[in-house]
Design a protein around this motif. Structure first.
Motif, PDB file in Angstrom:
ATOM      1  N   THR A 156      25.249 -35.797 -24.694  1.00 43.18           N
ATOM      2  CA  THR A 156      24.690 -34.284 -24.535  1.00 43.18           C
ATOM      3  C   THR A 156      23.362 -34.138 -25.249  1.00 43.18           C
ATOM      4  N   ALA A 157      23.157 -34.612 -26.316  1.00 41.59           N
ATOM      5  CA  ALA A 157      21.966 -34.276 -26.986  1.00 41.59           C
ATOM      6  C   ALA A 157      20.750 -34.982 -26.648  1.00 41.59           C
ATOM      7  N   LEU A 158      21.013 -36.356 -26.135  1.00 46.28           N
ATOM      8  CA  LEU A 158      19.780 -37.027 -25.422  1.00 46.28           C
ATOM      9  C   LEU A 158      19.212 -36.308 -24.154  1.00 46.28           C
ATOM     10  N   ILE A 159      20.376 -35.545 -23.402  1.00 44.08           N
ATOM     11  CA  ILE A 159      19.997 -35.113 -22.096  1.00 44.08           C
ATOM     12  C   ILE A 159      19.255 -33.833 -22.558  1.00 44.08           C
ATOM     13  N   ALA A 160      19.709 -33.149 -23.498  1.00 38.34           N
ATOM     14  CA  ALA A 160      19.249 -31.910 -23.792  1.00 38.34           C
ATOM     15  C   ALA A 160      17.750 -31.953 -24.387  1.00 38.34           C
ATOM     16  N   TRP A 161      17.520 -33.220 -25.274  1.00 35.01           N
ATOM     17  CA  TRP A 161      16.275 -33.227 -25.879  1.00 35.01           C
ATOM     18  C   TRP A 161      15.103 -33.804 -24.779  1.00 35.01           C
ATOM     19  N   PHE A 162      15.731 -35.029 -24.022  1.00 35.99           N
ATOM     20  CA  PHE A 162      14.678 -35.458 -23.090  1.00 35.99           C
ATOM     21  C   PHE A 162      14.651 -34.944 -21.514  1.00 35.99           C
ATOM     22  N   VAL A 163      15.541 -34.067 -21.188  1.00 36.00           N
ATOM     23  CA  VAL A 163      15.526 -33.660 -19.850  1.00 36.00           C
ATOM     24  C   VAL A 163      15.209 -32.082 -20.034  1.00 36.00           C
ATOM     25  N   PHE A 164      15.987 -31.628 -20.801  1.00 36.93           N
ATOM     26  CA  PHE A 164      15.577 -29.957 -21.072  1.00 36.93           C
ATOM     27  C   PHE A 164      14.722 -29.530 -22.300  1.00 36.93           C
ATOM     28  N   ASN A 165      14.359 -30.591 -22.915  1.00 31.27           N
ATOM     29  CA  ASN A 165      13.318 -30.325 -23.933  1.00 31.27           C
ATOM     30  C   ASN A 165      13.640 -29.337 -25.093  1.00 31.27           C
ATOM     31  N   LEU A 167      31.038 -19.936 -25.131  1.00 36.20           N
ATOM     32  CA  LEU A 167      30.600 -19.201 -26.312  1.00 36.20           C
ATOM     33  C   LEU A 167      29.651 -19.535 -27.281  1.00 36.20           C
ATOM     34  N   ALA A 168      30.202 -21.006 -27.877  1.00 37.84           N
ATOM     35  CA  ALA A 168      29.196 -21.622 -28.780  1.00 37.84           C
ATOM     36  C   ALA A 168      27.934 -22.017 -28.080  1.00 37.84           C
ATOM     37  N   LEU A 169      28.052 -22.554 -26.803  1.00 39.81           N
ATOM     38  CA  LEU A 169      26.614 -22.867 -26.228  1.00 39.81           C
ATOM     39  C   LEU A 169      25.625 -21.777 -26.203  1.00 39.81           C
ATOM     40  N   ARG A 170      25.989 -20.387 -26.036  1.00 42.54           N
ATOM     41  CA  ARG A 170      25.473 -19.123 -26.015  1.00 42.54           C
ATOM     42  C   ARG A 170      24.691 -19.003 -27.359  1.00 42.54           C
ATOM     43  N   GLY A 171      25.293 -19.470 -28.200  1.00 43.42           N
ATOM     44  CA  GLY A 171      24.659 -19.251 -29.509  1.00 43.42           C
ATOM     45  C   GLY A 171      24.220 -20.313 -30.308  1.00 43.42           C
ATOM     46  N   LEU A 172      24.469 -21.509 -29.877  1.00 37.98           N
ATOM     47  CA  LEU A 172      23.807 -22.669 -30.717  1.00 37.98           C
ATOM     48  C   LEU A 172      23.012 -23.642 -29.776  1.00 37.98           C
ATOM     49  N   GLY A 173      22.939 -23.554 -28.579  1.00 34.70           N
ATOM     50  CA  GLY A 173      22.320 -24.191 -28.003  1.00 34.70           C
ATOM     51  C   GLY A 173      23.303 -25.694 -27.542  1.00 34.70           C
ATOM     52  N   THR A 174      22.768 -26.547 -26.848  1.00 31.24           N
ATOM     53  CA  THR A 174      23.397 -27.725 -26.142  1.00 31.24           C
ATOM     54  C   THR A 174      23.712 -28.713 -27.146  1.00 31.24           C
ATOM     55  N   ALA A 175      22.663 -29.143 -27.926  1.00 29.28           N
ATOM     56  CA  ALA A 175      22.853 -30.767 -28.655  1.00 29.28           C
ATOM     57  C   ALA A 175      23.702 -30.044 -30.129  1.00 29.28           C
ATOM     58  N   HIS A 228      17.830 -20.331 -37.347  1.00 29.57           N
ATOM     59  CA  HIS A 228      18.242 -20.104 -36.079  1.00 29.57           C
ATOM     60  C   HIS A 228      18.556 -21.415 -35.272  1.00 29.57           C
ATOM     61  N   PHE A 229      19.221 -21.227 -34.216  1.00 30.29           N
ATOM     62  CA  PHE A 229      19.580 -22.392 -33.574  1.00 30.29           C
ATOM     63  C   PHE A 229      18.970 -22.228 -32.094  1.00 30.29           C
ATOM     64  N   PRO A 230      19.006 -23.201 -31.146  1.00 32.07           N
ATOM     65  CA  PRO A 230      18.313 -23.029 -30.043  1.00 32.07           C
ATOM     66  C   PRO A 230      19.332 -22.291 -28.745  1.00 32.07           C
ATOM     67  N   ARG A 233      14.863 -20.497 -27.139  1.00 34.49           N
ATOM     68  CA  ARG A 233      14.675 -21.700 -26.483  1.00 34.49           C
ATOM     69  C   ARG A 233      13.096 -21.749 -26.346  1.00 34.49           C
ATOM     70  N   HIS A 234      12.502 -21.960 -27.336  1.00 35.77           N
ATOM     71  CA  HIS A 234      10.931 -22.079 -27.589  1.00 35.77           C
ATOM     72  C   HIS A 234      10.605 -23.371 -27.938  1.00 35.77           C
ATOM     73  N   ALA A 235       9.133 -23.565 -27.580  1.00 36.64           N
ATOM     74  CA  ALA A 235       8.662 -24.937 -28.370  1.00 36.64           C
ATOM     75  C   ALA A 235       8.221 -25.062 -29.521  1.00 36.64           C
TER      76      ALA A 235
END
Length: 346
Positions: A108-117, A230-238, A336-338, A343-345
């Motif tokens: 999940t984290a690898l896809i979040a990092w390398f595909v969805f930045n 609900l957790a995805l909404r507040g923490l991001g995917t990874a 903060h979390f993503p 969802r910033h750079a």
């Protein structure tokens, strides 16, 4: 404790407990039908809950552009993932299977990092390396661990990959109604898998067993998924995946203590590596000055530091509440979390 962290941990407990319990039910029906009934129980239960909550069936509120994300999540996470898991459970011990599910967080984290930045730091990466090492030890074919061969672990790894894709696609719609997202996934995946199983000659187990499987699916897949969204909404995917990676330890604990499965030195070595990786995730801190770009969306919210806006309707102070709202550009600094607002750079 952060509300989103709590959601992720409770989701982990529910899903983690369902894995060894599902293994107990493997002999009752085919793996494909078992997976279908688990999701069907999830979808039916959540659908009923949504109708009760809304006093009728209301529109999902999901934008047209978001439907491909949701349908993709349903295909990978609701159709392919459960079938691979049920097949893997027939060739792997419950405790080993439970710990192997930690690979979901890594993928999940690898896809979040390398595909969805999505942002990552060294602490999170190191934790993922530890989890991968633990998974590699468990996947190595050794008779004393109860694995028998590498076929079961590979099938479980495939299930983890499917759910990792699912998690990242679901994040795209995580601001929408969590009950609708999880319920739709359960109903569609359940109907598809049950239909395929029946076509291939499977038969439903006794009514009492069918009900047991569906209740397990409602709790382990349905309620767990609602909390995960609900957790995805507040923490991001990874980060959500990192917290959720505590689930396998719940499952392994049940398999060893309740089911009485044997353990081995390799199992405990893998457990130590995975526990260290999870601890690195849970203790991560992320804070820096960042800028919010102008944003307009709709989701359930409270009037916190990111939601200071007027209403174009009569608002009586109830919180949380949901309506379309706008965010102005702002630059500030805080932990903060993503999440859906960060969802910033970097």
């Amino acid at each position: 404790m952060n509300r989103s962290v709590f959601y992720a941990l409770v989701a982990a407990v529910l899903f983690g407990a369902s894995t060894p319990l599902a293994k107990l039910l493997i002999g009752e029906t085919s793996p494909l039908l078992l997976g279908g009934l688990l999701y069907l129980g999830s979808g039916a239960g959540l659908g009923i809950a949504r109708v009760i909550r809304d006093r009728g069936w209301l529109s999902s509120g999901i934008a047209r552009r978001e439907w491909p994300w949701l349908l993709g999540a349903i295909f990978f996470g609701g159709v392919l993932g459960p079938v691979a898991l049920m097949f893997g459970l027939t060739h792997t011990s419950g405790s080993t299977a439970s710990l192997l599910l930690n690979l979901e967080a890594v993928l999940t984290a690898l896809i979040a990092w390398f595909v969805f930045n999505e942002n990552a730091d060294r602490r999170i990466v190191l934790g993922m390396v530890a989890i991968v090492a633990g998974g590699a030890i468990l996947a190595w074919p050794v008779g004393e661990s109860g694995g028998g061969s590498g076929l079961g672990p590979l099938a479980i790894a495939l299930a983890c990959a499917c759910w990792a894709i699912d998690n990242n696609l679901t994040r795209k719609v995580s601001a929408s109604d969590a009950l609708f997202i999880a319920g739709s996934k359960g109903l569609i995946a359940g109907v598809v898998n049950c239909t395929l199983a029946l076509t291939l000659g499977a038969t439903f187990p006794a009514p009492a067993m069918t009900a047991t499987i569906m209740v397990l699916g409602l709790m382990g897949y349905g309620v767990s998924l609602v909390l995960f969204v609900l957790a995805l909404r507040g923490l991001g995917t990874a980060r959500t995946g990192a917290y959720f990676s505590t689930a396998p330890f719940i499952g392994a604990f049940i398999a060893l203590t309740v089911l009485g499965e044997p353990s081995s030195p390799s199992f405990w070595l893998a457990s130590a590596l995975m526990a260290w990786g999870v601890w690195l995730h849970l203790t991560e801190q992320h804070e820096h000055e960042h800028t919010h770009e102008p944003l307009e969306h709709r989701h359930s919210h409270r009037h916190d530091e990111h939601h200071q806006h007027d209403h174009d309707f009569v608002w009586r102070g109830q919180e949380p509440h949901a309506h379309p709202h706008s965010h102005a550009a702002v630059t500030h600094k805080h932990p903060h979390f993503p999440d859906i607002h960060h969802r910033h750079a970097h």
